[in-house]
Design a protein around this motif. Structure first.
Motif, PDB file in Angstrom:
ATOM      1  N   TYR A  32       0.807  -1.224   0.000  1.00 43.97           N
ATOM      2  CA  TYR A  32       0.000   0.000   0.000  1.00 43.97           C
ATOM      3  C   TYR A  32       0.839   1.272   0.000  1.00 43.97           C
ATOM      4  O   TYR A  32       0.485   2.254  -0.669  1.00 43.97           O
ATOM      5  CB  TYR A  32      -0.957  -0.007   1.198  1.00 43.97           C
ATOM      6  N   ARG A  33       1.937   1.281   0.703  1.00 39.96           N
ATOM      7  CA  ARG A  33       2.751   2.506   0.762  1.00 39.96           C
ATOM      8  C   ARG A  33       3.310   2.870  -0.614  1.00 39.96           C
ATOM      9  O   ARG A  33       3.083   3.998  -1.091  1.00 39.96           O
ATOM     10  CB  ARG A  33       3.860   2.329   1.796  1.00 39.96           C
ATOM     11  N   LYS A  36       0.321   3.860  -3.032  1.00 43.73           N
ATOM     12  CA  LYS A  36      -0.304   5.169  -2.822  1.00 43.73           C
ATOM     13  C   LYS A  36       0.638   6.305  -3.196  1.00 43.73           C
ATOM     14  O   LYS A  36       0.193   7.342  -3.717  1.00 43.73           O
ATOM     15  CB  LYS A  36      -0.764   5.300  -1.370  1.00 43.73           C
ATOM     16  N   THR A 174      12.092   0.868  -1.175  1.00 45.31           N
ATOM     17  CA  THR A 174      11.367   0.740   0.087  1.00 45.31           C
ATOM     18  C   THR A 174      11.487  -0.681   0.614  1.00 45.31           C
ATOM     19  O   THR A 174      11.455  -1.648  -0.149  1.00 45.31           O
ATOM     20  CB  THR A 174       9.881   1.131  -0.092  1.00 45.31           C
ATOM     21  N   ASP A 198      13.700   4.033   1.933  1.00 47.15           N
ATOM     22  CA  ASP A 198      12.491   4.127   2.755  1.00 47.15           C
ATOM     23  C   ASP A 198      12.364   2.855   3.589  1.00 47.15           C
ATOM     24  O   ASP A 198      12.396   1.746   3.046  1.00 47.15           O
ATOM     25  CB  ASP A 198      11.278   4.293   1.830  1.00 47.15           C
ATOM     26  N   ARG A 200       9.947   0.818   6.022  1.00 47.58           N
ATOM     27  CA  ARG A 200       8.646   0.597   6.660  1.00 47.58           C
ATOM     28  C   ARG A 200       8.816  -0.108   7.999  1.00 47.58           C
ATOM     29  O   ARG A 200       7.956  -0.023   8.865  1.00 47.58           O
ATOM     30  CB  ARG A 200       7.740  -0.224   5.734  1.00 47.58           C
ATOM     31  N   VAL A 237       9.053   5.424   8.882  1.00 47.45           N
ATOM     32  CA  VAL A 237       7.608   5.596   9.030  1.00 47.45           C
ATOM     33  C   VAL A 237       7.202   6.140  10.397  1.00 47.45           C
ATOM     34  O   VAL A 237       6.028   6.404  10.627  1.00 47.45           O
ATOM     35  CB  VAL A 237       6.856   4.278   8.770  1.00 47.45           C
ATOM     36  N   ASN A 262       2.867   6.135   7.503  1.00 46.32           N
ATOM     37  CA  ASN A 262       1.842   5.554   6.641  1.00 46.32           C
ATOM     38  C   ASN A 262       0.563   6.378   6.797  1.00 46.32           C
ATOM     39  O   ASN A 262       0.512   7.311   7.610  1.00 46.32           O
ATOM     40  CB  ASN A 262       1.605   4.098   7.004  1.00 46.32           C
ATOM     41  N   GLY A 384       0.269  -0.120   9.972  1.00 42.94           N
ATOM     42  CA  GLY A 384      -0.295   0.677   8.887  1.00 42.94           C
ATOM     43  C   GLY A 384      -1.805   0.752   8.932  1.00 42.94           C
ATOM     44  O   GLY A 384      -2.405   1.754   8.508  1.00 42.94           O
ATOM     45  N   ARG A 456      -2.946  10.214   2.529  1.00 38.10           N
ATOM     46  CA  ARG A 456      -1.884   9.729   1.642  1.00 38.10           C
ATOM     47  C   ARG A 456      -1.418  10.792   0.649  1.00 38.10           C
ATOM     48  O   ARG A 456      -0.227  10.867   0.322  1.00 38.10           O
ATOM     49  CB  ARG A 456      -2.383   8.500   0.868  1.00 38.10           C
ATOM     50  N   THR A 460       2.340  12.154   0.348  1.00 31.64           N
ATOM     51  CA  THR A 460       3.084  12.115  -0.913  1.00 31.64           C
ATOM     52  C   THR A 460       3.702  13.479  -1.198  1.00 31.64           C
ATOM     53  O   THR A 460       4.828  13.570  -1.712  1.00 31.64           O
ATOM     54  CB  THR A 460       2.170  11.688  -2.072  1.00 31.64           C
TER      55      THR A 460
END
Length: 471
Positions: A32-33, A36, A174, A198, A200, A237, A262, A384, A456, A460
Motif C-alpha cells: 500500500y505505501r 499510494k 522501500t 524508505d 517501513r 515511518v 503511513n 499501517g 496519503r 506524498t
C-alpha cells in the motif's frame, strides 16, 4: 498502460524509479505505501516508474489495486530466483503438513490410556538430521539480507533498462524486503542518480533479527551501514524508529533523516456514506472487527482470555461478536474453533480492500492488536492499519503497549488503550464499550484536523519535497 513495462513518455514531469518487490496485484501489507505514493506522485509533477517482481510467491492477490494507478504508469517486472521456494517444496514433500494445524493438544492415547513409545520415522529423522540443519545453514549464509536476494541480478538488469528507457531522475527503494535497497544501491552506483531509501520497518534493529547468528548480524549491520551512507536521504515511518536508526548509526548525518508515516487514502472513504453504512449494518450485539494479520507476539492471547471472561458472564454472553478479516496463524484458528469462542467469532479470511473499508465503517468497535516487537521496539511500532481505522470514524480499542500507536489514538480522540499484559484492563475496556452500545453512545469525537495529516496525498507531497531537495 500499467503493467506493460513500456515507457510512457511524460516530458513535462520528473521521473522516479520506485523499487518495490511487494506491489499489486500481490496483496500484502507492504504494497500500500508504494502504491499510494505512485498514485499521487503525478499530482505533484512526478511520474512514477515501477520496478517489481515478475513471479511473486503464492499468496493473496487483488487485481483491483492496480486500477488505482494512472493508465500510463510503466511497470517493469523482473524474475526472481529464490532457493527458499525450492526448500519449502522439499520440506513439504519430505515432512508433509503433520503439524500445520497448530494444535497443542496431544493425540488421544491408545492401549487403554497408555501412550505408545515415540518412534522416529524416516521422514522425522530426515528433517531432524538433514533438512533442518541444511535450512539453518542456508538461512544464515545464503539468504542475506533476506529470502529475496535472488531477485538482485535480474532487478538490476531490468532497472538499468528502465532508467535509460524512461530517463529517470531519482531512485526510491522501500523495505522490507531489504533486498530492495541492494537493488537500489547498485542502480544508484551505476547511474549516479540520487537515491532515497524508505524503511517501513527497521532493518538490523528489527526484533526478528535477534535469532540470527552473530556472523549474519555482523554482515547485515555492515550492509545497512553501507546503504545509509550511500543513500541521499533516509525515510522512516515513525519518529521513534528514525531516532533508533540515528542512535544505531551515529556517523550518518542527522540531516539525511526524514519521517513520513503511513496513512489512509481519502478516495477510499469519500465515495461512502459512513453513517448510512453503519446504520444499515447495525447489530443488536457489539460488533467488534479486527482486520489484518495477527502475529504470535501480539496481545491476542491476552485478548482471548479477556473475551472468555466476558462470555462466561451471563450478562454479556449474547451481547458481542468478533469478526476477524485477514490471515490468522493456525494456532489462533484452533483456539477460536473451541467454545466459548466458536459461537461468538467469525473468521472471514481475505477480502478485497474496498470491502474491508466498508467493514471498518460498519463496525461498532475496531480492534487493533499490533506485533509486540522486541526489547526496545514495542513502543515504536505503528501498524499501517491504524490510519485507516482513524479515518473510518469508528471507535478503536488498542490492545498493545504504551508508545507511538497509543499516543496517536489518544491524540486523535478515536479510541482507548488497554495494556496487553493487563487482562482485567482489557475486560473493563470491553465492558465500557458494551455499556456505550446499550446507551447509544458509541460515536467518537475525533480530532479531524489532527487526522488529516495522515492523508496519503498530503504524505506524498512531503515525499516530493524530499525529492525536490535532491533533483
Amino acid at each position: 498502460m500499467a503493467g506493460s513495462g513500456k515507457g510512457a513518455k511524460c516530458p513535462y514531469m520528473k521521473k522516479v524509479l520506485i523499487i518495490a518487490y511487494d506491489f499489486p496485484p500481490a496483496r500484502t501489507s507492504g504494497v500500500y505505501r508504494p502504491l499510494k505514493f505512485a498514485k499521487y506522485l503525478p499530482d505533484f509533477g512526478w511520474q512514477p516508474i515501477i520496478l517489481t517482481v515478475k513471479n511473486p510467491p503464492k499468496g493473496s492477490f487483488d487485481e483491483s489495486l492496480l486500477a488505482e494507478l494512472g493508465q500510463n504508469t510503466p511497470i517493469y517486472r523482473a524474475y526472481s530466483l529464490e532457493p527458499k521456494r525450492f526448500e519449502k517444496m522439499i520440506f513439504d514433500r519430505a515432512y508433509g503438513n503433520q503439524s500445520s494445524n497448530g494444535s497443542s493438544v496431544s493425540p488421544a492415547p491408545k492401549n487403554g490410556g497408555r501412550h505408545e513409545p515415540v518412534r522416529f520415522s524416516a521422514r522425522a529423522l530426515l528433517k531432524r538430521l538433514v533438512l533442518s540443519p541444511l535450512s539453518h545453514m542456508t538461512h544464515s549464509r545464503m539468504y542475506v539480507p533476506d529470502e529475496r536476494i535472488g531477485w538482485v541480478p535480474f532487478a538490476v538488469k531490468t532497472g538499468l533498462h528502465a532508467i535509460r528507457q524512461e530517463s529517470v531522475d531519482l531512485i526510491f527503494s522501500t523495505s522490507p524486503p531489504e533486498t530492495n535497497h541492494l537493488v537500489g544501491g547498485w542502480l544508484a552506483r551505476l547511474t549516479k542518480k540520487p537515491w532515497v531509501v524508505d524503511f517501513r520497518d527497521p532493518w538490523t534493529d528489527n526484533f526478528i533479527r535477534d535469532s540470527s547468528t552473530p556472523r549474519r548480524q555482523f554482515r547485515e549491520r555492515k550492509m545497512e551501514e553501507k546503504v545509509l551512507t550511500r543513500a541521499s536521504l533516509i525515510v522512516n515511518v515513525g519518529s521513534r524508529f528514525s531516532g533508533l536508526s540515528q542512535e544505531s548509526f551515529p556517523k550518518i548525518p542527522v540531516t539525511k533523516h526524514e519521517v513520513i508515516t503511513n496513512g489512509y487514502d481519502e478516495s477510499d472513504y469519500c465515495a461512502h456514506n459512513a453513517e448510512e453504512i453503519y446504520h444499515d449494518s447495525k447489530k443488536e450485539y457489539l460488533n467488534i472487527v479486527n482486520i489484518g494479520t495477527l502475529y504470535d507476539n501480539s496481545g491476542f492471547e491476552q485478548f482471548l482470555k479477556a473475551l472468555e471472561a466476558l462470555l462466561k458472564d451471563k450478562r454479556y454472553h449474547q451481547k458481542l461478536r468478533v469478526t476477524f478479516i485477514g490471515d490468522l496463524l493456525p494456532m489462533w484458528k484452533h483456539a477460536l474453533s473451541r467454545e466459548p469462542f466458536a459461537s461468538h467469532v467469525e473468521l472471514v479470511g481475505f477480502k478485497p480492500h474496498k470491502e474491508t473499508v466498508r467493514a471498518m465503517m460498519a463496525a461498532d468497535l475496531l480492534l487493533l492488536m499490533p506485533s509486540g516487537g522486541g526489547e526496545g521496539t514495542s513502543d515504536k511500532i505503528i501498524p499501517g492499519k491504524l490510519f485507516e481505522f482513524l479515518r473510518s470514524g469508528r471507535p478503536i480499542l488498542l490492545v498493545g503497549w504504551p508508545g507511538e500507536t497509543a499516543d496517536i489514538i489518544v491524540e486523535s480522540g478515536s479510541g482507548t488503550f488497554a495494556a496487553s499484559d493487563n487482562i482485567d484492563g482489557i475486560v473493563e475496556a470491553l465492558r465500557q464499550y458494551l455499556r456505550k452500545k446499550e446507551s447509544g453512545e458509541l460515536a467518537v469525537s475525533a480530532n479531524w484536523e489532527y487526522i488529516k495529516q495522515y492523508d496519503r496525498k498530503y504524505l506524498t507531497g512531503k515525499l516530493v519535497k524530499c525529492f525536490e531537495r535532491l533533483v
